[in-house]
Every structure is written in C-alpha cells, then in structure tokens.
Design a protein around this motif. Sequence first.
Motif, PDB file in Angstrom:
ATOM      1  N   LEU A  15       0.676  -1.037  -0.037  1.00  0.00           N
ATOM      2  CA  LEU A  15      -0.087  -0.169   0.073  1.00  0.00           C
ATOM      3  C   LEU A  15       1.024   1.138  -0.188  1.00  0.00           C
ATOM      4  O   LEU A  15       0.593   2.084  -0.760  1.00  0.00           O
ATOM      5  CB  LEU A  15      -0.864   0.176   1.136  1.00  0.00           C
ATOM      6  CG  LEU A  15      -1.752   1.105   1.353  1.00  0.00           C
ATOM      7  CD1 LEU A  15      -2.821   1.235   0.356  1.00  0.00           C
ATOM      8  CD2 LEU A  15      -2.764   1.083   2.641  1.00  0.00           C
ATOM      9  N   GLY A  16       2.010   1.225   0.921  1.00  0.00           N
ATOM     10  CA  GLY A  16       2.838   2.344   0.839  1.00  0.00           C
ATOM     11  C   GLY A  16       3.571   2.517  -0.754  1.00  0.00           C
ATOM     12  O   GLY A  16       3.674   3.542  -1.061  1.00  0.00           O
ATOM     13  N   GLY A  17       4.043   1.706  -1.188  1.00  0.00           N
ATOM     14  CA  GLY A  17       4.423   1.624  -2.620  1.00  0.00           C
ATOM     15  C   GLY A  17       3.360   2.142  -3.701  1.00  0.00           C
ATOM     16  O   GLY A  17       3.871   3.031  -4.328  1.00  0.00           O
ATOM     17  N   VAL A  18       2.194   1.791  -3.475  1.00  0.00           N
ATOM     18  CA  VAL A  18       1.042   2.307  -4.244  1.00  0.00           C
ATOM     19  C   VAL A  18       1.036   3.837  -4.147  1.00  0.00           C
ATOM     20  O   VAL A  18       0.798   4.591  -5.028  1.00  0.00           O
ATOM     21  CB  VAL A  18      -0.211   1.446  -4.155  1.00  0.00           C
ATOM     22  CG1 VAL A  18      -1.270   2.118  -4.793  1.00  0.00           C
ATOM     23  CG2 VAL A  18      -0.020   0.125  -4.696  1.00  0.00           C
ATOM     24  N   VAL A  19       0.865   4.088  -2.901  1.00  0.00           N
ATOM     25  CA  VAL A  19       0.798   5.743  -2.592  1.00  0.00           C
ATOM     26  C   VAL A  19       1.871   6.414  -2.977  1.00  0.00           C
ATOM     27  O   VAL A  19       1.781   7.371  -3.568  1.00  0.00           O
ATOM     28  CB  VAL A  19       0.599   5.858  -0.891  1.00  0.00           C
ATOM     29  CG1 VAL A  19       0.658   7.238  -0.668  1.00  0.00           C
ATOM     30  CG2 VAL A  19      -0.751   5.153  -0.550  1.00  0.00           C
TER      31      VAL A  19
END
Length: 158
Positions: A15-19
């Motif tokens: 999720l952090g990578g996507v953000v």
Amino acid sequence: MIVMSGQVWVSLISLGGVVLGGMLSYLVQHRTQRSAERAERQRQQIALSETRRAERLALLERFIEVSAEAERCAYTRPSDWEDTDTWYLTTRDVMYRFWVADRLIRIQFPPPVHDAAHAHFLDLNRTVWEGLPDGESVRDYLEGNRSAFLDAARAVMG
C-alpha cells in the motif's frame, strides 16, 4: 503488544508503494503539464510577435510607397493649379492616403519612428502644396527627414 503477521506487513508495504508511486506519478504529470503549457504560451508569443512584425513591415511598405507617390506629385507640381486640375485631384488623393499612413505609423510604432515619419510627412506636405523657393531641390529638401525615418524604422525592426 500485538504481533502483525507477515501478510499484513506485505500489504502495508505494498500500500505504501502504491501511495508513493501515485504521488510520484502525479508530480511528474503536473510538471509535464506545466512544461507543455509554458511551451504553448511561448509558441503563441512567438507567433504573435511574428504577426506584429509582418503588420509593421506592411505598414512601412505602405508608408514608403505612398511617400514615393507624394514625391512624384511634388516633382510634377505646376506653378499654378486649380481645384479642378488633374494634378490637384490626383495629389489630393495621394496626400490623403499619405496622411492615413502617417497616422497608422503612429499607432503601430514607438514615438521616435513616428516623429521621424511625421517630420517627413510634413516636409512632403509643404513641398506638395506650397512648393519650394526657386533653386531649392525637392530631393535635397526631403532627404534629411526621409533618411531619419528609414534609420529609425530599421532600428526598431532590427
């Protein structure tokens, strides 16, 4: 303390990578759009500048052309003339067009160019309607302000 399972950590990192990826993508798109807008504004400015230059060149050409016609009228000025003479009728039309061309120079050019053009106009106007004293050359009388106008126009046009 609660122990998180490996799947939760993977999900959070994902999720952090996507953000992070979304934010970077947004920044790149934003910069690209701003750059494209800046390039478009510059292109429009160049096009407008070229259009104005072409308009100015056309005005200069018109002024010089009518000036030459007015000079021909000055050279062919009879010593006596009436309001019904062919010379007067032709000259009146030429001098009207010359007056209009002088005013258009005033609108499109900076004051030094118009001042020089107007001085040339006034010299020609005087020569055409009042004549010159005997022995004075039309060419010599007109040369100074004509040259000053051409020099001022060349300086502005680059």
